[in-house]
Write a protein that holds these residues in place. Structure first.
Motif, PDB file in Angstrom:
ATOM      1  N   GLY A  11      34.994  19.283  65.928  1.00 54.28           N
ATOM      2  CA  GLY A  11      34.731  19.227  67.357  1.00 54.28           C
ATOM      3  C   GLY A  11      35.937  19.005  68.234  1.00 54.28           C
ATOM      4  O   GLY A  11      35.826  19.115  69.447  1.00 54.28           O
ATOM      5  N   ALA A  12      37.079  18.658  67.688  1.00 49.89           N
ATOM      6  CA  ALA A  12      38.322  18.509  68.448  1.00 49.89           C
ATOM      7  C   ALA A  12      38.117  17.816  69.788  1.00 49.89           C
ATOM      8  O   ALA A  12      38.442  18.336  70.833  1.00 49.89           O
ATOM      9  CB  ALA A  12      38.983  19.879  68.638  1.00 49.89           C
ATOM     10  N   PRO A  54      43.298   9.704  68.227  1.00 51.88           N
ATOM     11  CA  PRO A  54      43.129  10.039  66.824  1.00 51.88           C
ATOM     12  C   PRO A  54      41.650  10.282  66.493  1.00 51.88           C
ATOM     13  O   PRO A  54      40.765   9.713  67.112  1.00 51.88           O
ATOM     14  CB  PRO A  54      43.636   8.804  66.083  1.00 51.88           C
ATOM     15  CG  PRO A  54      43.389   7.671  67.026  1.00 51.88           C
ATOM     16  CD  PRO A  54      43.575   8.265  68.396  1.00 51.88           C
ATOM     17  N   MET A  55      41.428  11.149  65.524  1.00 44.13           N
ATOM     18  CA  MET A  55      40.093  11.383  64.998  1.00 44.13           C
ATOM     19  C   MET A  55      40.105  10.871  63.566  1.00 44.13           C
ATOM     20  O   MET A  55      40.925  11.298  62.759  1.00 44.13           O
ATOM     21  CB  MET A  55      39.732  12.873  65.034  1.00 44.13           C
ATOM     22  CG  MET A  55      38.343  13.159  64.508  1.00 44.13           C
ATOM     23  SD  MET A  55      37.939  14.929  64.537  1.00 44.13           S
ATOM     24  CE  MET A  55      37.719  15.171  66.292  1.00 44.13           C
ATOM     25  N   GLN A 105      32.256  10.691  57.745  1.00 47.31           N
ATOM     26  CA  GLN A 105      31.822  10.430  59.116  1.00 47.31           C
ATOM     27  C   GLN A 105      33.001  10.584  60.062  1.00 47.31           C
ATOM     28  O   GLN A 105      34.115  10.177  59.758  1.00 47.31           O
ATOM     29  CB  GLN A 105      31.245   9.020  59.230  1.00 47.31           C
ATOM     30  CG  GLN A 105      30.748   8.686  60.615  1.00 47.31           C
ATOM     31  CD  GLN A 105      30.193   7.275  60.698  1.00 47.31           C
ATOM     32  OE1 GLN A 105      30.100   6.565  59.723  1.00 47.31           O
ATOM     33  NE2 GLN A 105      29.837   6.868  61.895  1.00 47.31           N
ATOM     34  N   THR A 106      32.755  11.163  61.237  1.00 49.20           N
ATOM     35  CA  THR A 106      33.798  11.365  62.238  1.00 49.20           C
ATOM     36  C   THR A 106      33.749  10.260  63.282  1.00 49.20           C
ATOM     37  O   THR A 106      32.695  10.011  63.866  1.00 49.20           O
ATOM     38  CB  THR A 106      33.615  12.727  62.935  1.00 49.20           C
ATOM     39  OG1 THR A 106      33.636  13.753  61.946  1.00 49.20           O
ATOM     40  CG2 THR A 106      34.708  12.980  63.944  1.00 49.20           C
ATOM     41  N   LEU A 128      35.287   1.439  62.228  1.00 47.13           N
ATOM     42  CA  LEU A 128      35.752   1.671  60.866  1.00 47.13           C
ATOM     43  C   LEU A 128      35.053   0.731  59.888  1.00 47.13           C
ATOM     44  O   LEU A 128      34.614   1.145  58.810  1.00 47.13           O
ATOM     45  CB  LEU A 128      37.269   1.461  60.766  1.00 47.13           C
ATOM     46  CG  LEU A 128      38.153   2.513  61.404  1.00 47.13           C
ATOM     47  CD1 LEU A 128      39.609   2.048  61.419  1.00 47.13           C
ATOM     48  CD2 LEU A 128      38.031   3.833  60.666  1.00 47.13           C
ATOM     49  N   LEU A 129      34.943  -0.537  60.271  1.00 48.10           N
ATOM     50  CA  LEU A 129      34.267  -1.508  59.410  1.00 48.10           C
ATOM     51  C   LEU A 129      32.818  -1.108  59.173  1.00 48.10           C
ATOM     52  O   LEU A 129      32.323  -1.195  58.046  1.00 48.10           O
ATOM     53  CB  LEU A 129      34.340  -2.910  60.031  1.00 48.10           C
ATOM     54  CG  LEU A 129      35.704  -3.587  59.959  1.00 48.10           C
ATOM     55  CD1 LEU A 129      35.753  -4.799  60.869  1.00 48.10           C
ATOM     56  CD2 LEU A 129      36.025  -3.967  58.521  1.00 48.10           C
ATOM     57  N   GLU A 130      32.146  -0.646  60.217  1.00 43.67           N
ATOM     58  CA  GLU A 130      30.751  -0.221  60.083  1.00 43.67           C
ATOM     59  C   GLU A 130      30.642   0.990  59.160  1.00 43.67           C
ATOM     60  O   GLU A 130      29.782   1.046  58.284  1.00 43.67           O
ATOM     61  CB  GLU A 130      30.157   0.105  61.453  1.00 43.67           C
ATOM     62  CG  GLU A 130      28.753   0.664  61.410  1.00 43.67           C
ATOM     63  CD  GLU A 130      27.717  -0.276  60.798  1.00 43.67           C
ATOM     64  OE1 GLU A 130      26.715   0.236  60.257  1.00 43.67           O
ATOM     65  OE2 GLU A 130      27.890  -1.507  60.871  1.00 43.67           O
ATOM     66  N   ALA A 131      31.521   1.977  59.355  1.00 42.57           N
ATOM     67  CA  ALA A 131      31.480   3.185  58.524  1.00 42.57           C
ATOM     68  C   ALA A 131      31.791   2.872  57.060  1.00 42.57           C
ATOM     69  O   ALA A 131      31.326   3.576  56.162  1.00 42.57           O
ATOM     70  CB  ALA A 131      32.461   4.223  59.063  1.00 42.57           C
TER      71      ALA A 131
END
Length: 128
Positions: free
Chosen positions: A92-93, A97-98, A104-105, A114-117
């Motif tokens: 999806g650009a 940062p991506m 997961q994106t 990040l912690l959740e992912a």
């Protein structure tokens, strides 16, 4: 040397401001260390890929934070790596940062995200 009432009041305000500022900086540092520790406990090599720009201020800050906290990740630069650019566009650009975290994106650098992912209870969590 004696201070008049106005000078004492000003000195008191300056000292209070210095203590508050210093305390807030210590809390911010300790919070970053705690978040870094939590990430290090959850992440495995290959879990985080950061699609980023070499000159994006947010990307530079994210790389510095991850490096300072010794969190393993792979940096992938969209300007110099065609595969990174293709992955960026395929997701999806929407900005840099991506972060690609276990499939997961996440757009932007968001430590709680990040912690959740990386949570073992997250649907995208890889089986251990």
């Amino acid at each position: 040397m004696y201070l008049n009432e106005r000078q004492r009041s000003l000195l008191t305000v300056v000292l209070i401001a210095a203590v508050v500022f210093g305390s807030s900086q210590l809390l911010r540092i300790w919070g970053a260390d705690a978040q870094g520790q939590a990430l290090r406990e959850r992440v495995r090599p290959g879990d985080i890929v950061m699609l980023s720009s070499e000159n994006c201020l947010y990307c530079v800050r994210a790389r510095h934070w991850l490096d300072a906290q010794h969190v393993p990740y792979r940096a992938c630069f969209i300007e110099t790596d065609a595969a990174c650019r293709a992955a960026y566009e395929a997701h999806g650009a929407r900005g840099t940062p991506m972060m690609l975290v276990r499939g997961q994106t996440l757009v932007g650098f968001d430590v709680p995200g990040l912690l959740e992912a990386l949570s073992p209870h997250h649907p995208a969590a890889a089986p251990g």
